[in-house]
Design a protein around this motif. Structure first.
Motif, mmCIF file in Angstrom:
data_model
loop_
_atom_site.group_PDB
_atom_site.id
_atom_site.type_symbol
_atom_site.label_atom_id
_atom_site.label_comp_id
_atom_site.label_asym_id
_atom_site.label_seq_id
_atom_site.Cartn_x
_atom_site.Cartn_y
_atom_site.Cartn_z
ATOM 1 N N SER A 89 -8.498 41.000 20.168
ATOM 2 C CA SER A 89 -7.928 39.323 19.383
ATOM 3 C C SER A 89 -7.974 39.124 18.753
ATOM 4 O O SER A 89 -6.853 38.166 17.647
ATOM 5 N N ALA A 134 -6.373 32.394 18.610
ATOM 6 C CA ALA A 134 -7.283 33.721 18.990
ATOM 7 C C ALA A 134 -8.667 32.727 18.785
ATOM 8 O O ALA A 134 -9.542 33.496 18.857
ATOM 9 N N TRP A 163 -7.254 41.689 30.728
ATOM 10 C CA TRP A 163 -8.549 41.913 30.508
ATOM 11 C C TRP A 163 -9.306 42.328 31.098
ATOM 12 O O TRP A 163 -10.128 43.012 31.264
ATOM 13 N N LYS A 215 -10.565 33.324 16.620
ATOM 14 C CA LYS A 215 -12.207 34.638 16.175
ATOM 15 C C LYS A 215 -13.221 34.331 15.578
ATOM 16 O O LYS A 215 -14.077 35.106 15.881
ATOM 17 N N ASN A 242 -4.351 38.946 23.534
ATOM 18 C CA ASN A 242 -4.305 37.359 22.252
ATOM 19 C C ASN A 242 -5.007 36.083 23.120
ATOM 20 O O ASN A 242 -4.936 35.436 21.909
ATOM 21 N N LEU A 261 -7.556 36.601 24.495
ATOM 22 C CA LEU A 261 -9.089 37.156 25.242
ATOM 23 C C LEU A 261 -10.727 35.881 24.454
ATOM 24 O O LEU A 261 -11.434 36.133 24.814
#
Length: 252
Positions: free
Chosen positions: A233, A204, A125, A206, A190, A192
């Motif tokens: 992600s 993750a 990334w 999220k 996966n 981030l």
């Protein structure tokens, strides 16, 4: 006939290795994701990046040389049911998919396998974000509101329109189409939004991105890049989408 296919596979591998890679110097970079989950810049080693996304023609040559990656043969664990579904068949593009369009509907596993065939890998990334910050004259154009608006305008366009061909204007590094063509896989997609604190690394993570959870992200004015973090992600390595392609990188 079998010998002819062997020759074709060797030619495809040779063409793959001939893809253009350009050097990027790396260095300290203020990513939207702080290296220490607070404010530390990323430290990026010099690397080489493919000048353009992988095209339909290139990926077709790859699956012909490596038939285990055909859509009718790939293991379900490595790609979802829509893998390469834009193509007319497992080994033909058809009239609607042009050879010089970026390949999409490819999984992370398939993208990594292709990059390995070029003696390369997917970029991290930080490498991708660092390269994508450039424009034709500056290595980092992110502070320019006009640059941010152009990138964000592309993100707002419908994803069901035909993709342009690769080969847009080169940036200051000689790289093309990092913004404005397709989303792109990165190696560490996966991870981030995983916290830098090991006690919080439960996947993750999220939720951290949504609403006020985005407060720990850097450069909130660079909303388009934050959108890319959120999208990547949310994926699984076997996922494919209509506007997700890839390019490869190599260490310098």
């Amino acid at each position: 006939m079998r010998g002819w296919w062997l020759v074709m596979g060797m030619c495809a591998a040779s063409a793959s290795l001939a893809a253009d890679y350009v050097p990027l110097p790396g260095g300290s970079f203020a990513s939207v994701i702080a290296a220490d989950n607070k404010s530390a810049p990323a430290q990026i080693k010099p690397f080489r990046l493919r000048t353009e996304p992988v095209t339909n023609a290139e990926f077709l040559a790859f699956v012909r040389a490596h038939p285990q990656w055909r859509r009718d043969r790939v293991a379900p664990v490595f790609a979802d049911g829509q893998y390469l579904s834009r193509w007319a068949s497992a080994d033909a593009l058809g009239a609607s998919e042009l050879p010089q369009q970026p390949v999409t509907r490819v999984s992370w596993f398939a993208a990594q396998a292709f990059c390995e065939s070029e003696q390369a890998r997917l970029p991290s990334w930080y490498e991708w974000e660092y390269a994508a910050a450039a424009d034709a004259h500056r290595a980092d154009a992110r502070s320019d509101p006009a640059w941010r608006d152009r990138v964000l305008d592309w993100y707002s366009r419908p994803s069901n329109t035909p993709l342009p061909l690769v080969g847009g204007d080169a940036d200051v590094h000689g790289v093309r189409d990092l913004n404005g063509l397709v989303w792109e896989w990165v190696d560490d997609f996966n991870a981030l939004l995983v916290s830098g604190d090991g006690r919080e690394q439960d996947g993750a993570d999220k939720v951290r991105f949504c609403g006020a959870g985005a407060a720990n992200m850097q450069q909130k004015e660079n909303y388009a890049t934050l959108m890319r973090v959120a999208m990547l992600s949310a994926l699984k390595a076997s996922d494919t989408t209509n506007n997700l392609g890839f390019r490869c990188a190599r260490p310098e």
